[in-house]
Scaffold this motif. Structure first.
Motif, mmCIF file in Angstrom:
data_model
loop_
_atom_site.group_PDB
_atom_site.id
_atom_site.type_symbol
_atom_site.label_atom_id
_atom_site.label_comp_id
_atom_site.label_asym_id
_atom_site.label_seq_id
_atom_site.Cartn_x
_atom_site.Cartn_y
_atom_site.Cartn_z
ATOM 1 N N CYS A 46 0.215 -0.273 1.202
ATOM 2 C CA CYS A 46 0.059 -1.010 -0.046
ATOM 3 C C CYS A 46 1.189 -0.673 -1.019
ATOM 4 O O CYS A 46 1.574 0.502 -1.157
ATOM 5 N N HIS A 48 0.973 -0.782 -4.119
ATOM 6 C CA HIS A 48 0.450 -0.197 -5.361
ATOM 7 C C HIS A 48 0.615 1.318 -5.296
ATOM 8 O O HIS A 48 1.574 1.848 -5.836
ATOM 9 N N LEU A 49 -0.268 2.002 -4.586
ATOM 10 C CA LEU A 49 -0.181 3.459 -4.522
ATOM 11 C C LEU A 49 -0.107 3.980 -3.092
ATOM 12 O O LEU A 49 -0.323 5.168 -2.847
ATOM 13 N N GLY A 50 0.172 3.110 -2.151
ATOM 14 C CA GLY A 50 0.464 3.566 -0.801
ATOM 15 C C GLY A 50 -0.710 3.712 0.135
ATOM 16 O O GLY A 50 -0.567 4.318 1.201
ATOM 17 N N CYS A 51 -1.864 3.164 -0.199
ATOM 18 C CA CYS A 51 -2.987 3.206 0.739
ATOM 19 C C CYS A 51 -2.665 2.366 1.975
ATOM 20 O O CYS A 51 -1.836 1.466 1.928
ATOM 21 N N CYS A 62 -6.396 -4.397 0.585
ATOM 22 C CA CYS A 62 -6.317 -2.964 0.331
ATOM 23 C C CYS A 62 -7.680 -2.465 -0.132
ATOM 24 O O CYS A 62 -8.232 -2.976 -1.106
ATOM 25 N N CYS A 64 -8.382 0.362 -1.513
ATOM 26 C CA CYS A 64 -8.361 1.344 -2.603
ATOM 27 C C CYS A 64 -8.652 0.717 -3.965
ATOM 28 O O CYS A 64 -9.548 1.168 -4.669
ATOM 29 N N HIS A 65 -7.895 -0.305 -4.338
ATOM 30 C CA HIS A 65 -8.079 -0.900 -5.663
ATOM 31 C C HIS A 65 -8.160 -2.421 -5.597
ATOM 32 O O HIS A 65 -7.991 -3.093 -6.602
ATOM 33 N N GLY A 66 -8.337 -2.953 -4.397
ATOM 34 C CA GLY A 66 -8.657 -4.370 -4.265
ATOM 35 C C GLY A 66 -7.490 -5.335 -4.191
ATOM 36 O O GLY A 66 -7.706 -6.543 -4.292
ATOM 37 N N SER A 67 -6.277 -4.846 -4.004
ATOM 38 C CA SER A 67 -5.178 -5.798 -3.860
ATOM 39 C C SER A 67 -5.368 -6.629 -2.597
ATOM 40 O O SER A 67 -5.877 -6.141 -1.581
ATOM 41 N N PRO A 79 -3.900 -4.847 -8.098
ATOM 42 C CA PRO A 79 -2.748 -4.429 -8.908
ATOM 43 C C PRO A 79 -1.421 -4.260 -8.154
ATOM 44 O O PRO A 79 -0.442 -3.827 -8.757
HETATM 45 FE FE1 FES Z 1 -3.693 -0.645 -2.771
HETATM 46 FE FE2 FES Z 1 -4.091 0.448 -5.152
HETATM 47 S S1 FES Z 1 -3.280 1.399 -3.384
HETATM 48 S S2 FES Z 1 -4.516 -1.564 -4.506
#
Ligand code: FES
Length: 113
Positions: A46, A48-51, A62, A64-67, A79
């Motif tokens: 991802c 965003h933060l690498g998930c 994703c 983690c935060h729904g992207s 995000p």
């Molecule tokens: Fe994927 Fe935040 S790490 S949406």
């Protein structure tokens, strides 16, 4: 000395990837896709933060935060700030698809097979 997964790996013969293939490779954190345009490899990390994102029939999600990302990696819902990177695909001398996750290419760059 390097540790971790090698960035280059072989993903089999092109004929083993039928049209419509969306094959996630968890160790290499990418998804091999086969479309009318050819074969491509899209990152499963991802932006965003690498998930690690999940590959679906129609795109990427994703947890983690729904992207959410479209089939070719463009952002549908944040995000995540950027589309998913694509990686270089080439044919090895033995005719296997070879992917290099250390070599980003422009999105839409398919290996013609
Ligand atoms: Fe994927 Fe935040 S790490 S949406």
């Amino acid at each position: 000395v390097t540790y971790g997964e090698p960035s280059r790996f072989r993903a089999g013969k092109p004929e083993s990837l039928p049209l419509g293939t969306r094959l996630p490779l968890s160790r290499q954190r990418c998804t091999i896709v086969r479309t009318e345009g050819g074969v491509a490899a899209i990152s499963n990390t991802c932006t965003h933060l690498g998930c690690v994102i999940q590959t679906t029939d129609i795109g990427f999600d994703c947890p983690c935060h729904g992207s959410r990302f479209a089939a070719e990696g463009t952002v549908l819902a944040g995000p995540a700030p950027r589309p998913l990177p694509w990686f270089r695909c080439s044919l090895s001398p033995s005719g296997d698809v070879e992917i290099d996750t250390a070599a980003p290419v422009d999105p839409g760059t398919f290996l013609k097979v």
